[in-house]
Design a protein around this motif. Structure first.
Motif, PDB file in Angstrom:
ATOM      1  N   LYS A  59      -4.766 -87.413 -31.870  1.00 16.82           N
ATOM      2  CA  LYS A  59      -3.718 -87.696 -32.848  1.00 16.82           C
ATOM      3  C   LYS A  59      -2.785 -86.491 -32.876  1.00 16.82           C
ATOM      4  O   LYS A  59      -3.245 -85.352 -32.959  1.00 16.82           O
ATOM      5  N   VAL A  60      -1.481 -86.744 -32.789  1.00 20.05           N
ATOM      6  CA  VAL A  60      -0.491 -85.668 -32.818  1.00 20.05           C
ATOM      7  C   VAL A  60      -0.388 -85.163 -34.253  1.00 20.05           C
ATOM      8  O   VAL A  60      -0.044 -85.913 -35.158  1.00 20.05           O
ATOM      9  N   VAL A  61      -0.712 -83.894 -34.465  1.00 20.56           N
ATOM     10  CA  VAL A  61      -0.687 -83.299 -35.795  1.00 20.56           C
ATOM     11  C   VAL A  61       0.653 -82.626 -36.062  1.00 20.56           C
ATOM     12  O   VAL A  61       1.226 -82.769 -37.137  1.00 20.56           O
ATOM     13  N   LYS A  62       1.144 -81.870 -35.062  1.00 20.20           N
ATOM     14  CA  LYS A  62       2.451 -81.231 -35.231  1.00 20.20           C
ATOM     15  C   LYS A  62       3.107 -81.052 -33.874  1.00 20.20           C
ATOM     16  O   LYS A  62       2.449 -81.057 -32.836  1.00 20.20           O
ATOM     17  N   ILE A  63       4.422 -80.895 -33.931  1.00 24.42           N
ATOM     18  CA  ILE A  63       5.207 -80.705 -32.719  1.00 24.42           C
ATOM     19  C   ILE A  63       5.998 -79.410 -32.868  1.00 24.42           C
ATOM     20  O   ILE A  63       6.709 -79.232 -33.855  1.00 24.42           O
ATOM     21  N   VAL A  64       5.823 -78.511 -31.913  1.00 22.93           N
ATOM     22  CA  VAL A  64       6.570 -77.256 -31.893  1.00 22.93           C
ATOM     23  C   VAL A  64       7.117 -77.051 -30.478  1.00 22.93           C
ATOM     24  O   VAL A  64       6.558 -77.561 -29.514  1.00 22.93           O
ATOM     25  N   GLU A  65       8.204 -76.318 -30.362  1.00 23.36           N
ATOM     26  CA  GLU A  65       8.832 -76.083 -29.059  1.00 23.36           C
ATOM     27  C   GLU A  65       8.053 -75.110 -28.189  1.00 23.36           C
ATOM     28  O   GLU A  65       7.995 -75.263 -26.981  1.00 23.36           O
ATOM     29  N   THR A  66       7.471 -74.090 -28.804  1.00 18.54           N
ATOM     30  CA  THR A  66       6.656 -73.127 -28.069  1.00 18.54           C
ATOM     31  C   THR A  66       5.458 -72.751 -28.934  1.00 18.54           C
ATOM     32  O   THR A  66       5.513 -72.838 -30.157  1.00 18.54           O
ATOM     33  N   THR A  67       4.391 -72.339 -28.288  1.00 16.52           N
ATOM     34  CA  THR A  67       3.197 -71.926 -29.018  1.00 16.52           C
ATOM     35  C   THR A  67       2.364 -70.995 -28.153  1.00 16.52           C
ATOM     36  O   THR A  67       2.477 -70.998 -26.929  1.00 16.52           O
ATOM     37  N   LYS A  68       1.524 -70.217 -28.799  1.00 14.12           N
ATOM     38  CA  LYS A  68       0.594 -69.352 -28.087  1.00 14.12           C
ATOM     39  C   LYS A  68      -0.622 -70.180 -27.683  1.00 14.12           C
ATOM     40  O   LYS A  68      -0.934 -71.193 -28.308  1.00 14.12           O
ATOM     41  N   LYS A  69      -1.307 -69.721 -26.668  1.00 13.95           N
ATOM     42  CA  LYS A  69      -2.472 -70.437 -26.158  1.00 13.95           C
ATOM     43  C   LYS A  69      -3.503 -70.696 -27.258  1.00 13.95           C
ATOM     44  O   LYS A  69      -4.049 -71.788 -27.362  1.00 13.95           O
TER      45      LYS A  69
END
Length: 94
Positions: A59-69
């Motif tokens: 389930k998609v919880v959040k959408i961000v353009e960039t993220t750390k591993k």
């Protein structure tokens, strides 16, 4: 956000080109409908990804353009993992 980009940023699939290939083969569905690599992903969508003998539903919880591993796993919640070879499931059904 495009499906192939979401899969890469969330690290469900390590490379965007591989995510694109898998989606274009019809092995990914969003909310029960087969999705192409250019399909938009939204919060609360349910993705089903078929890798060989394993099927993962998230389930998609959040959408961000960039993220750390370390933070990439916060972008989704694993609902279930099913293995075709012996039909066992890991995780709880929701």
């Amino acid at each position: 956000m495009r499906l192939d980009k979401y899969l890469k940023i969330s690290r469900l699939i390590k490379r965007r080109t591989v995510a694109k290939e898998i989606a274009d083969q019809g092995r990914i569905s969003i909310n029960g409908k087969v999705a192409k690599s250019s399909t938009d992903v939204a919060t609360n969508d349910e993705l089903e990804i078929r890798f060989g003998n394993k099927t993962v539903t998230v389930k998609v919880v959040k959408i961000v353009e960039t993220t750390k591993k370390e933070e990439s796993a916060d972008m989704y919640e694993v609902l279930r993992e099913t293995y075709a070879q012996d039909f066992r499931e890991i995780g709880d059904e929701k």
